[in-house]
Design a protein around this motif. Structure first.
Motif, short mmCIF file in Angstrom:
data_model
loop_
_atom_site.label_atom_id
_atom_site.label_comp_id
_atom_site.label_asym_id
_atom_site.label_seq_id
_atom_site.Cartn_x
_atom_site.Cartn_y
_atom_site.Cartn_z
N GLU A 199 0.87 -1.20 0.28
CA GLU A 199 0.06 -0.11 0.20
C GLU A 199 1.06 1.21 -0.09
O GLU A 199 0.68 2.08 -0.75
N ALA A 200 1.85 1.32 0.63
CA ALA A 200 2.78 2.42 0.93
C ALA A 200 3.50 2.56 -0.56
O ALA A 200 3.48 3.85 -0.90
N ARG A 201 4.01 1.49 -0.98
CA ARG A 201 4.61 1.65 -2.28
C ARG A 201 3.68 2.46 -3.55
O ARG A 201 4.14 3.21 -4.29
N VAL A 202 2.41 1.83 -3.55
CA VAL A 202 1.44 2.26 -4.45
C VAL A 202 1.22 3.69 -4.19
O VAL A 202 1.30 4.86 -5.05
N LEU A 203 1.06 4.17 -3.13
CA LEU A 203 0.58 5.62 -2.56
C LEU A 203 1.96 6.34 -3.16
O LEU A 203 1.81 7.57 -3.51
N TRP A 204 3.19 5.94 -2.75
CA TRP A 204 4.28 6.45 -2.93
C TRP A 204 4.45 7.04 -4.23
O TRP A 204 4.90 8.11 -4.82
N GLU A 205 4.32 5.93 -4.98
CA GLU A 205 4.35 6.06 -6.51
C GLU A 205 3.29 7.16 -7.11
O GLU A 205 3.46 7.92 -8.22
N GLU A 206 2.05 6.99 -6.66
CA GLU A 206 0.93 7.98 -7.15
C GLU A 206 1.39 9.40 -6.70
O GLU A 206 1.13 10.29 -7.42
N MET A 207 1.86 9.43 -5.39
CA MET A 207 2.30 10.91 -5.05
C MET A 207 3.41 11.50 -5.83
O MET A 207 3.44 12.64 -6.09
N ARG A 208 4.33 10.69 -6.26
CA ARG A 208 5.38 11.09 -7.02
C ARG A 208 4.98 11.42 -8.31
O ARG A 208 5.80 12.31 -8.72
N GLY A 209 4.12 10.90 -8.84
CA GLY A 209 3.95 10.96 -10.31
C GLY A 209 2.71 11.93 -10.36
O GLY A 209 2.67 12.50 -11.52
N LYS A 210 2.06 12.58 -9.53
CA LYS A 210 1.03 13.23 -9.89
C LYS A 210 1.16 14.46 -8.53
O LYS A 210 1.13 14.38 -7.57
N GLU A 211 1.02 15.76 -9.08
CA GLU A 211 0.98 16.82 -8.46
C GLU A 211 -0.25 17.56 -7.91
O GLU A 211 -0.49 18.11 -7.34
N HIS A 212 -1.23 17.11 -9.09
CA HIS A 212 -2.62 17.67 -9.02
C HIS A 212 -3.42 16.31 -8.25
O HIS A 212 -2.83 15.38 -7.67
N GLN A 213 -4.80 16.82 -7.86
CA GLN A 213 -5.61 15.77 -7.37
C GLN A 213 -5.49 14.42 -7.99
O GLN A 213 -5.69 14.36 -9.05
N MET A 214 -5.67 13.37 -6.98
CA MET A 214 -5.49 12.27 -7.41
C MET A 214 -6.90 11.47 -7.49
O MET A 214 -7.52 11.77 -6.79
N ASP A 215 -6.84 10.76 -8.56
CA ASP A 215 -8.15 9.81 -8.69
C ASP A 215 -7.92 8.42 -7.50
O ASP A 215 -7.37 7.66 -7.69
N THR A 216 -8.76 8.49 -6.45
CA THR A 216 -8.76 7.79 -5.48
C THR A 216 -9.16 6.39 -5.81
O THR A 216 -8.72 5.40 -5.43
N ALA A 217 -10.14 6.22 -6.91
CA ALA A 217 -10.47 4.89 -7.37
C ALA A 217 -9.29 4.11 -7.95
O ALA A 217 -9.26 3.19 -7.95
#
Length: 98
Positions: A47-65
């Motif tokens: 879970e942490a790895r996925v969230l970290w990848e998403e945070m790193r890759g996107k600076e705008h609002q993330m799609d939670t789904a």
């Protein structure tokens, strides 16, 4: 006299065997606990790895789904890896046993 000594030795051996059985059960229980803790750790790391990848890759609002889907997919991959490791361990135990 000899019979008494023999009975004492047999009794000591029985006690040692019971102690070994108790220790064996404790080892089995601890191994199961370690296995469960490893699975929990793996789940959290996934879970942490996925969230970290998403945070790193996107600076705008993330799609939670999308993030949740990625977490589920990563968990499935990790679960399959864990099953593979467990099967390999089981095969090793069986080959060691026979």
């Amino acid at each position: 006299q000899n019979e008494k000594e023999l009975q004492d030795v047999v009794k000591q051996q029985e006690e040692k065997m019971l102690q070994l059985i108790d220790k064996s059960g404790e080892v089995t229980r601890l191994k199961a606990e370690v296995s469960q803790l490893k699975r929990s750790l793996q789940r959290a790391e996934t879970e942490a790895r996925v969230l970290w990848e998403e945070m790193r890759g996107k600076e705008h609002q993330m799609d939670t789904a999308y993030v949740q889907e990625r977490v589920v997919l990563r968990r499935e991959v990790d679960k399959l890896r864990l099953l593979l490791v467990e099967k390999e361990d089981e095969n090793l135990r069986l080959t060691d046993k026979y």
